[in-house]
Scaffold this active site. Structure first.
Site, PDB file in Angstrom:
ATOM      1  N   PHE A  12      40.215  19.926  51.180  1.00  0.00           N
ATOM      2  CA  PHE A  12      39.864  19.568  52.552  1.00  0.00           C
ATOM      3  C   PHE A  12      40.027  20.799  53.425  1.00  0.00           C
ATOM      4  O   PHE A  12      41.027  21.500  53.334  1.00  0.00           O
ATOM      5  CB  PHE A  12      40.777  18.447  53.075  1.00  0.00           C
ATOM      6  CG  PHE A  12      40.568  18.118  54.523  1.00  0.00           C
ATOM      7  CD1 PHE A  12      39.479  17.355  54.928  1.00  0.00           C
ATOM      8  CD2 PHE A  12      41.444  18.587  55.485  1.00  0.00           C
ATOM      9  CE1 PHE A  12      39.284  17.063  56.279  1.00  0.00           C
ATOM     10  CE2 PHE A  12      41.265  18.294  56.833  1.00  0.00           C
ATOM     11  CZ  PHE A  12      40.170  17.532  57.229  1.00  0.00           C
ATOM     12  N   ARG A  34      50.411  20.558  42.167  1.00  0.00           N
ATOM     13  CA  ARG A  34      51.057  20.431  43.471  1.00  0.00           C
ATOM     14  C   ARG A  34      49.972  20.276  44.537  1.00  0.00           C
ATOM     15  O   ARG A  34      49.003  21.035  44.560  1.00  0.00           O
ATOM     16  CB  ARG A  34      51.901  21.663  43.814  1.00  0.00           C
ATOM     17  CG  ARG A  34      53.104  21.863  42.915  1.00  0.00           C
ATOM     18  CD  ARG A  34      54.190  20.835  43.205  1.00  0.00           C
ATOM     19  NE  ARG A  34      55.404  21.125  42.505  1.00  0.00           N
ATOM     20  CZ  ARG A  34      55.816  20.488  41.417  1.00  0.00           C
ATOM     21  NH1 ARG A  34      55.094  19.523  40.911  1.00  0.00           N
ATOM     22  NH2 ARG A  34      56.943  20.811  40.835  1.00  0.00           N
ATOM     23  N   GLU A  35      50.161  19.289  45.421  1.00  0.00           N
ATOM     24  CA  GLU A  35      49.296  19.140  46.592  1.00  0.00           C
ATOM     25  C   GLU A  35      49.936  19.967  47.701  1.00  0.00           C
ATOM     26  O   GLU A  35      51.124  19.806  47.991  1.00  0.00           O
ATOM     27  CB  GLU A  35      49.209  17.673  47.005  1.00  0.00           C
ATOM     28  CG  GLU A  35      48.579  16.807  45.934  1.00  0.00           C
ATOM     29  CD  GLU A  35      48.793  15.319  46.187  1.00  0.00           C
ATOM     30  OE1 GLU A  35      49.516  14.945  47.133  1.00  0.00           O
ATOM     31  OE2 GLU A  35      48.232  14.530  45.416  1.00  0.00           O
ATOM     32  N   ALA A  73      55.009  21.477  72.900  1.00  0.00           N
ATOM     33  CA  ALA A  73      54.709  22.044  71.586  1.00  0.00           C
ATOM     34  C   ALA A  73      53.210  22.219  71.412  1.00  0.00           C
ATOM     35  O   ALA A  73      52.412  21.580  72.099  1.00  0.00           O
ATOM     36  CB  ALA A  73      55.259  21.145  70.485  1.00  0.00           C
ATOM     37  N   GLU A  89      51.535  27.066  76.072  1.00  0.00           N
ATOM     38  CA  GLU A  89      51.762  25.624  75.938  1.00  0.00           C
ATOM     39  C   GLU A  89      52.602  25.089  77.093  1.00  0.00           C
ATOM     40  O   GLU A  89      52.346  23.997  77.602  1.00  0.00           O
ATOM     41  CB  GLU A  89      52.436  25.301  74.598  1.00  0.00           C
ATOM     42  CG  GLU A  89      51.547  25.475  73.390  1.00  0.00           C
ATOM     43  CD  GLU A  89      50.407  24.473  73.316  1.00  0.00           C
ATOM     44  OE1 GLU A  89      50.468  23.397  73.965  1.00  0.00           O
ATOM     45  OE2 GLU A  89      49.429  24.756  72.611  1.00  0.00           O
ATOM     46  N   GLU A  93      50.914  22.129  79.224  1.00  0.00           N
ATOM     47  CA  GLU A  93      51.459  20.774  79.111  1.00  0.00           C
ATOM     48  C   GLU A  93      52.263  20.319  80.323  1.00  0.00           C
ATOM     49  O   GLU A  93      52.229  19.138  80.662  1.00  0.00           O
ATOM     50  CB  GLU A  93      52.288  20.635  77.826  1.00  0.00           C
ATOM     51  CG  GLU A  93      51.421  20.747  76.590  1.00  0.00           C
ATOM     52  CD  GLU A  93      52.108  20.313  75.313  1.00  0.00           C
ATOM     53  OE1 GLU A  93      53.298  19.919  75.342  1.00  0.00           O
ATOM     54  OE2 GLU A  93      51.439  20.370  74.256  1.00  0.00           O
ATOM     55  N   PRO A 111      58.760  21.301  53.930  1.00  0.00           N
ATOM     56  CA  PRO A 111      58.534  22.315  52.904  1.00  0.00           C
ATOM     57  C   PRO A 111      58.170  21.781  51.519  1.00  0.00           C
ATOM     58  O   PRO A 111      57.754  22.550  50.653  1.00  0.00           O
ATOM     59  CB  PRO A 111      59.852  23.086  52.859  1.00  0.00           C
ATOM     60  CG  PRO A 111      60.872  22.108  53.337  1.00  0.00           C
ATOM     61  CD  PRO A 111      60.156  21.264  54.355  1.00  0.00           C
ATOM     62  N   GLU A 135      41.442  19.311  76.393  1.00  0.00           N
ATOM     63  CA  GLU A 135      40.652  18.151  76.832  1.00  0.00           C
ATOM     64  C   GLU A 135      40.926  16.886  76.032  1.00  0.00           C
ATOM     65  O   GLU A 135      40.626  15.792  76.497  1.00  0.00           O
ATOM     66  CB  GLU A 135      39.159  18.470  76.823  1.00  0.00           C
ATOM     67  CG  GLU A 135      38.571  18.723  75.456  1.00  0.00           C
ATOM     68  CD  GLU A 135      37.085  19.002  75.504  1.00  0.00           C
ATOM     69  OE1 GLU A 135      36.392  18.609  74.556  1.00  0.00           O
ATOM     70  OE2 GLU A 135      36.627  19.599  76.488  1.00  0.00           O
TER      71      GLU A 135
END
Length: 180
Positions: A12, A34-35, A73, A89, A93, A111, A135
Site C-alpha cells: 500500500f 513481517r508487516e 501534533a 503545527e 492548530e 515499534p 482544510e
C-alpha cells in the site's frame, strides 16, 4: 547476527504511510514474514503560558469514532526540521507563537510494526497570530490550568499515548525546575 531483509513487497502506498510485507532471516536462521508500516516523522508540542495554563486540542479521530483530547501534533513536511514542524503545527492548530521551544526527546509509538518517530517539544506561548489550519482538520482549542491537565491524564480522561507521555514528561520537568 542482526536480522537480514531478504525481500520487501510494497502492499500500500498512501499519503502518510507505506505498508510493506518483508521476508527476513532472523537470529536463529529461520525465515519469517513481517508487516511493516513506513510512516512519516511527526511532532507533538505541549504548549503553556506564563499564567500557569496549558493548551490542548480536541478533534475527531475517525479510527476510534470519537473526539480525543491531545497535545498539538502533526506530521513533518518534506524538508522541514522537527522544530520547524512543531512551530508550524502550534500556529496551525492553536494560533500560537513562541520564543521558547524546548526539545524533550523522541519516541517510537509502535515499534512492533511501524517506524514512526515522534519528536517531542514544550513551547512557552508568547503570543497569538491567526494560523492557517489544514482544510481537513476541525480542531477545538482548549486552555486549562496545568494542574487540571495533569488531573485529566491521571483520571484516564486522556487516552492518546503521545499526549499522555508528553504530559507526564512535562509535569516531571516542571517539578524538577527544568521548564519555566
Amino acid at each position: 547476527m542482526l536480522p537480514v531483509k531478504i525481500e520487501s513487497t510494497l502492499k500500500f502506498d498512501g499519503k502518510i504511510m507505506k505498508i510493506y510485507l518483508d521476508k527476513i532471516k532472523i537470529e536463529n536462521g529461520k525465515t519469517v514474514m513481517r508487516e511493516v508500516v513506513r510512516h512519516s516523522p511527526a511532532v507533538c508540542v505541549f504548549a503553556y503560558d506564563d499564567e500557569g495554563y496549558g493548551y490542548l486540542v480536541k478533534q475527531y479521530r475517525y479510527p476510534f469514532d470519537e473526539y480525543l483530547t491531545e497535545v498539538v501534533a502533526g506530521l513533518c513536511e518534506e524538508g522541514e526540521k522537527p522544530e520547524e514542524s512543531a512551530r508550524r503545527e502550534l500556529n496551525e492548530e492553536i494560533d500560537a507563537l513562541c520564543d521558547r521551544m524546548d526539545y524533550l526527546g523522541e519516541f517510537y509509538p509502535t515499534p512492533g510494526y511501524c517506524d514512526e518517530k515522534i519528536y517531542v517539544f514544550a513551547a512557552k506561548i508568547t503570543g497569538f497570530q491567526k494560523g492557517i489550519p489544514d482544510e481537513d482538520e476541525f480542531i477545538e482549542k482548549i486552555r486549562l490550568p496545568l494542574q487540571e491537565i495533569y488531573n485529566m491524564a491521571d483520571r484516564g480522561e486522556i487516552c492518546d499515548g503521545k499526549t499522555l507521555m508528553t504530559i507526564y514528561k512535562v509535569r516531571y520537568l516542571f517539578n524538577k525546575g527544568k521548564l519555566c
